[in-house]
Structures are given as structure tokens and as C-alpha cells.
Motif scaffolding. Structure first.
Motif, PDB file in Angstrom:
ATOM      1  N   VAL A   1       0.850  -1.185   0.000  1.00 20.92           N
ATOM      2  CA  VAL A   1       0.000   0.000   0.000  1.00 20.92           C
ATOM      3  C   VAL A   1       0.891   1.242   0.000  1.00 20.92           C
ATOM      4  N   VAL A   2       0.569   2.192  -0.865  1.00 22.15           N
ATOM      5  CA  VAL A   2       1.332   3.438  -0.951  1.00 22.15           C
ATOM      6  C   VAL A   2       0.357   4.609  -0.899  1.00 22.15           C
ATOM      7  N   GLN A   3       0.655   5.578  -0.043  1.00 23.10           N
ATOM      8  CA  GLN A   3      -0.145   6.807   0.054  1.00 23.10           C
ATOM      9  C   GLN A   3       0.792   8.001  -0.069  1.00 23.10           C
ATOM     10  N   VAL A   4       0.418   8.973  -0.898  1.00 22.83           N
ATOM     11  CA  VAL A   4       1.244  10.158  -1.104  1.00 22.83           C
ATOM     12  C   VAL A   4       0.575  11.361  -0.463  1.00 22.83           C
ATOM     13  N   THR A   5       1.298  12.006   0.426  1.00 23.32           N
ATOM     14  CA  THR A   5       0.789  13.203   1.108  1.00 23.32           C
ATOM     15  C   THR A   5       1.201  14.470   0.373  1.00 23.32           C
ATOM     16  N   GLN A   6       2.378  14.457  -0.174  1.00 20.90           N
ATOM     17  CA  GLN A   6       2.905  15.647  -0.865  1.00 20.90           C
ATOM     18  C   GLN A   6       3.806  15.201  -2.005  1.00 20.90           C
ATOM     19  N   GLY A   7       3.684  15.875  -3.170  1.00 23.51           N
ATOM     20  CA  GLY A   7       4.514  15.540  -4.310  1.00 23.51           C
ATOM     21  C   GLY A   7       3.977  14.349  -5.086  1.00 23.51           C
ATOM     22  N   THR A   8       4.851  13.646  -5.768  1.00 18.84           N
ATOM     23  CA  THR A   8       4.469  12.455  -6.540  1.00 18.84           C
ATOM     24  C   THR A   8       5.526  11.374  -6.351  1.00 18.84           C
TER      25      THR A   8
ATOM     26  N   GLY B   1      -2.404  13.127  -2.308  1.00 19.30           N
ATOM     27  CA  GLY B   1      -3.798  12.858  -1.970  1.00 19.30           C
ATOM     28  C   GLY B   1      -4.292  11.501  -2.424  1.00 19.30           C
ATOM     29  N   GLU B   2      -3.489  10.790  -3.189  1.00 20.31           N
ATOM     30  CA  GLU B   2      -3.895   9.480  -3.701  1.00 20.31           C
ATOM     31  C   GLU B   2      -3.254   8.357  -2.894  1.00 20.31           C
ATOM     32  N   ALA B   3      -3.909   7.204  -2.943  1.00 17.64           N
ATOM     33  CA  ALA B   3      -3.370   5.983  -2.334  1.00 17.64           C
ATOM     34  C   ALA B   3      -3.788   4.812  -3.196  1.00 17.64           C
ATOM     35  N   LEU B   4      -2.948   3.790  -3.234  1.00 21.66           N
ATOM     36  CA  LEU B   4      -3.316   2.590  -3.989  1.00 21.66           C
ATOM     37  C   LEU B   4      -2.749   1.346  -3.320  1.00 21.66           C
ATOM     38  N   ARG B   5      -3.351   0.226  -3.681  1.00 25.44           N
ATOM     39  CA  ARG B   5      -2.891  -1.076  -3.219  1.00 25.44           C
ATOM     40  C   ARG B   5      -2.397  -1.858  -4.432  1.00 25.44           C
ATOM     41  N   PHE B   6      -1.190  -2.388  -4.338  1.00 26.39           N
ATOM     42  CA  PHE B   6      -0.617  -3.168  -5.431  1.00 26.39           C
ATOM     43  C   PHE B   6      -0.541  -4.629  -4.999  1.00 26.39           C
ATOM     44  N   ALA B   7      -1.168  -5.501  -5.789  1.00 28.02           N
ATOM     45  CA  ALA B   7      -1.165  -6.929  -5.476  1.00 28.02           C
ATOM     46  C   ALA B   7      -1.367  -7.719  -6.759  1.00 28.02           C
ATOM     47  N   ASN B   8      -0.697  -8.850  -6.850  1.00 26.39           N
ATOM     48  CA  ASN B   8      -0.841  -9.752  -8.005  1.00 26.39           C
ATOM     49  C   ASN B   8      -0.598  -9.049  -9.339  1.00 26.39           C
TER      50      ASN B   8
ATOM     51  N   ALA C   1      -2.463  -2.626  -9.802  1.00 25.90           N
ATOM     52  CA  ALA C   1      -2.662  -1.565  -8.822  1.00 25.90           C
ATOM     53  C   ALA C   1      -4.121  -1.123  -8.840  1.00 25.90           C
ATOM     54  N   ALA C   2      -4.660  -0.837  -7.660  1.00 29.08           N
ATOM     55  CA  ALA C   2      -6.049  -0.387  -7.543  1.00 29.08           C
ATOM     56  C   ALA C   2      -6.116   0.765  -6.549  1.00 29.08           C
ATOM     57  N   PRO C   3      -6.942   1.798  -6.816  1.00 29.03           N
ATOM     58  CA  PRO C   3      -7.081   2.926  -5.883  1.00 29.03           C
ATOM     59  C   PRO C   3      -7.563   2.442  -4.523  1.00 29.03           C
ATOM     60  N   LEU C   4      -7.126   3.142  -3.492  1.00 29.05           N
ATOM     61  CA  LEU C   4      -7.509   2.808  -2.120  1.00 29.05           C
ATOM     62  C   LEU C   4      -8.152   4.049  -1.516  1.00 29.05           C
ATOM     63  N   ASN C   5      -9.433   3.942  -1.180  1.00 33.01           N
ATOM     64  CA  ASN C   5     -10.171   5.102  -0.685  1.00 33.01           C
ATOM     65  C   ASN C   5     -11.002   4.726   0.540  1.00 33.01           C
ATOM     66  N   GLY C   6     -11.494   5.765   1.213  1.00 28.86           N
ATOM     67  CA  GLY C   6     -12.453   5.581   2.300  1.00 28.86           C
ATOM     68  C   GLY C   6     -11.938   4.699   3.420  1.00 28.86           C
ATOM     69  N   ILE C   7     -12.820   3.809   3.881  1.00 27.61           N
ATOM     70  CA  ILE C   7     -12.504   2.941   5.006  1.00 27.61           C
ATOM     71  C   ILE C   7     -11.322   2.033   4.693  1.00 27.61           C
ATOM     72  N   ALA C   8     -11.216   1.583   3.444  1.00 26.61           N
ATOM     73  CA  ALA C   8     -10.111   0.691   3.074  1.00 26.61           C
ATOM     74  C   ALA C   8      -8.760   1.380   3.293  1.00 26.61           C
ATOM     75  N   ARG C   9      -8.692   2.677   3.007  1.00 28.21           N
ATOM     76  CA  ARG C   9      -7.450   3.409   3.240  1.00 28.21           C
ATOM     77  C   ARG C   9      -7.180   3.529   4.738  1.00 28.21           C
ATOM     78  N   ASP C  10      -8.234   3.775   5.512  1.00 23.59           N
ATOM     79  CA  ASP C  10      -8.074   3.870   6.963  1.00 23.59           C
ATOM     80  C   ASP C  10      -7.577   2.556   7.558  1.00 23.59           C
ATOM     81  N   VAL C  11      -8.109   1.446   7.072  1.00 25.75           N
ATOM     82  CA  VAL C  11      -7.701   0.144   7.593  1.00 25.75           C
ATOM     83  C   VAL C  11      -6.197  -0.048   7.425  1.00 25.75           C
ATOM     84  N   ALA C  12      -5.665   0.377   6.304  1.00 26.80           N
ATOM     85  CA  ALA C  12      -4.241   0.183   6.030  1.00 26.80           C
ATOM     86  C   ALA C  12      -3.350   1.238   6.666  1.00 26.80           C
ATOM     87  N   LEU C  13      -3.831   2.486   6.757  1.00 26.49           N
ATOM     88  CA  LEU C  13      -2.915   3.584   7.060  1.00 26.49           C
ATOM     89  C   LEU C  13      -3.374   4.532   8.156  1.00 26.49           C
ATOM     90  N   ALA C  14      -4.420   4.186   8.903  1.00 24.58           N
ATOM     91  CA  ALA C  14      -4.895   5.093   9.955  1.00 24.58           C
ATOM     92  C   ALA C  14      -3.848   5.322  11.040  1.00 24.58           C
TER      93      ALA C  14
END
Length: 322
Positions: A111-118, A135-142, A145-158
Motif C-alpha cells: 500500500v502506498v499513500q502520497v501526502t505531498q509531491g508524486t 492525496g492518492e493511495a493505492l494497493r498493489f497486489a498480483n 494496482a487499484a485505488p484505495l479510498n475511504g474505510i479501506a485506506r483507513d484500515v491500512a494507514l490510519a
């Protein structure tokens, strides 16, 4: 392409060297460190960051097992390559930004989340590449890559906001996460309850509150085993379900669909009362009346001891006191 391939080979060789430095945070610990290129690393619990001896001299790549936030500034040496983090088969590269990566060895995804920059994400096996902006986050598997938003982002990175979140997670996975983030000495002794879904948000400041909320949320019985180990087992009766809220609320039961004041079953044991007092002003076990807590000093962190301070007549074996 040859330069890139040559760089990868050099990095591979550097990580196989015997003089690789390893920074480690244990269960229940979080901390920060500044690398020799001025990059600031904030490490989550049970995390390892491996740094080759060539870091800051001929290359700027580190390896991550766990989760950490990296605040990267431009290098003062223009000949050095960009800063990069290896997590599993993925390499995350940036020239100057703030980003968070999560990849524990027992997890199949990165899981990767970017707060500033790219940053640029690249899978070293499939060659798949993805650019992630602020402002973006994604999960890379298999290999995808897929966007990670909402509760799913919190589960990984809260944890980056001093909390952890569970969203219909099996109890058998929740307790190991609590052990990881709170340093709790705890275990589920009832295999029949392992699949029970749990949804809650916990602040990372009280292992006692975490135990209390889990007991209530998952309708569990909590007892005490050898070496003050917390032992959870399924309790008969009504299940409590719900979904985490999106705010950074303190530890609490979320969306209880019944009487929230029902008793929490705690078995009485003679060893409930412990008075392990730390010399540091920030850690006073006597002040945590009626709660579980883990002392904040290094001595207690290393021992990862849980203890209960009794508040006189207010302490009850069948109801959570305080």
C-alpha cells in the motif's frame, strides 16, 4: 535502460552485504529517525528499515518490512539517484515528497499513500509502473494496482493519524493486530470465535481501552492467564456489529444496536492488582485507575507488560471499573 539495470544490480548487491544497517521498531512501538541524506522516517509498530552502507554515498535505496512514512528532500549531491523504497517486489521512487508505504511479510499487497509531491511505483517482476500524486493511495497486489479510498485506506494507514481501524475483519486477524500496535500480551483461546467480524476504530494511546472496546464489540469474555496474558474467548448471547466512523474518534464501541451499558465479563483473579511504577513522569501506572495500560517508559515497553490498577471499592470482577 542499461543504466537502470546496472543500478538495480548494484542495489541488489548492496542489500546482500554483511554491513547493512537495520532500524527496528518492536511491537507497541513507533518512532522516527533521520537518515544520512536528511530523509525523515516515521516507523510504525513492528517495522524494519534496512539501509546499505552505500546509502547517501552511491545510492539512496532502503528496504522496508512493515510500514513507515518518508519525508524526502532533494539530495545535495546531484550525482546520487532518486530516493527509493523497496517493499516486497515493489520499488517506490521519488525526488522529494512525503509518502507512506505498508508491506508486512504476512501481507500479500503493498500500500502506498502520497501526502505531498508524486512518486513512481514499479513492480520489479512484472515491470508494471504507476505514478501516484498527492492525496492518492493505492494497493498493489498480483501485478495490478487499484485505488484505495475511504474505510479501506483507513484500515491500512490510519496509524499515521494515531489510530487503527477494522472493518468487518475476522477476530482471528484483529487480535494479532492489537498485539502489533499496542504491544499487548494477548491471545484468542476460542478458535470458534476466530471468524467473528469486528468493526471498530481505536486511538493508539491506550491498550486498556483497546481491550475493553474489543471485548464489548465482539461480545467476548476476557480472562487472565500465565504471565498476565489477556485471553479472549467467545461469549454466548447477542452479537454486536457496526462500521467504523470516518473521523479520528477515540477508542469506543461504534454503532451499538442495543443497551451499551451491559456488563463486560471479566474473571476475577488474585493477580489483577499490580503496582509497577515507572520513574518517568509520563508513566504512572497508579494514575490509570480501573483501566488497562502499558507504561510508556523503555523498561515497560521492552517487557510489554500489561497491568491493572485497582480503584478501591470501584473495582468489580464482573464489571469494568472506571
Amino acid at each position: 535502460m542499461l543504466d537502470v539495470a546496472g543500478t538495480e544490480v548494484a542495489v541488489d548487491r548492496a542489500f546482500k552485504s554483511d554491513d547493512v544497517q537495520t532500524l527496528t521498531s518492536n511491537k507497541g512501538q513507533r518512532g522516527s529517525v533521520t537518515l544520512r541524506d536528511a530523509t525523515q522516517v516515521t516507523m510504525g509498530s513492528e517495522t524494519r528499515v534496512r539501509i546499505p552502507s552505500e546509502f547517501g554515498v552511491t545510492q539512496r535505496t532502503v528496504e522496508l518490512d512493515g510500514t513507515a512514512t518518508f519525508a524526502v528532500g532533494p539530495s545535495s549531491n546531484p550525482k546520487l539517484p532518486a530516493f527509493a523504497v523497496r517493499a516486497g517486489t515493489v520499488t517506490v521512487t521519488t525526488t522529494g515528497t512525503i509518502f507512506t508505504v505498508r508491506h508486512y511479510t504476512d501481507e500479500a499487497s503493498v500500500v502506498v499513500q502520497v501526502t505531498q509531491g508524486t512518486v513512481e511505483l514499479k513492480d520489479r517482476v512484472s515491470g508494471v509502473m504507476q505514478v501516484i500524486s498527492a492525496g492518492e493511495a493505492l494497493r498493489f497486489a498480483n501485478g495490478a494496482a487499484a485505488p484505495l479510498n475511504g474505510i479501506a485506506r483507513d484500515v491500512a494507514l490510519a496509524w499515521t493519524r494515531d489510530s487503527i481501524v477494522f472493518d468487518n475483519a475476522p477476530l482471528g486477524q484483529v487480535i494479532p493486530e492489537l498485539v502489533r500496535w499496542f504491544g499487548m500480551n494477548a491471545v484468542l483461546i476460542d478458535p470458534s470465535a476466530a471468524a467473528r467480524p469486528v468493526s471498530m476504530r481505536l486511538a493508539l494511546d491506550s491498550s486498556g481501552e483497546a481491550a475493553r472496546v474489543l471485548t464489548q464489540t465482539a461480545n467476548l469474555t476476557m480472562s487472565f492467564g500465565k504471565d498476565d496474558r489477556l485471553e479472549f474467548s467467545g461469549a454466548s448471547g447477542r452479537q454486536v456489529t457496526g462500521r467504523p466512523r470516518s473521523d479520528n474518534a477515540p477508542a469506543q464501541l461504534l454503532h451499538d444496536h442495543g443497551d451499551a451499558d451491559r456488563d463486560i465479563r471479566v474473571q476475577p483473579l488474585p493477580s489483577l492488582y499490580r503496582r509497577d511504577v515507572c520513574s518517568r513522569a509520563s508513566c504512572s501506572s497508579q494514575s490509570h485507575a480501573g483501566r488497562w495500560c502499558r507504561a510508556a517508559c523503555n523498561h515497560h515497553q521492552d517487557r510489554a507488560r500489561n497491568h491493572r490498577a485497582r480503584r478501591g471499592a470501584a473495582c468489580s470482577a464482573t464489571r469494568w471499573a472506571g
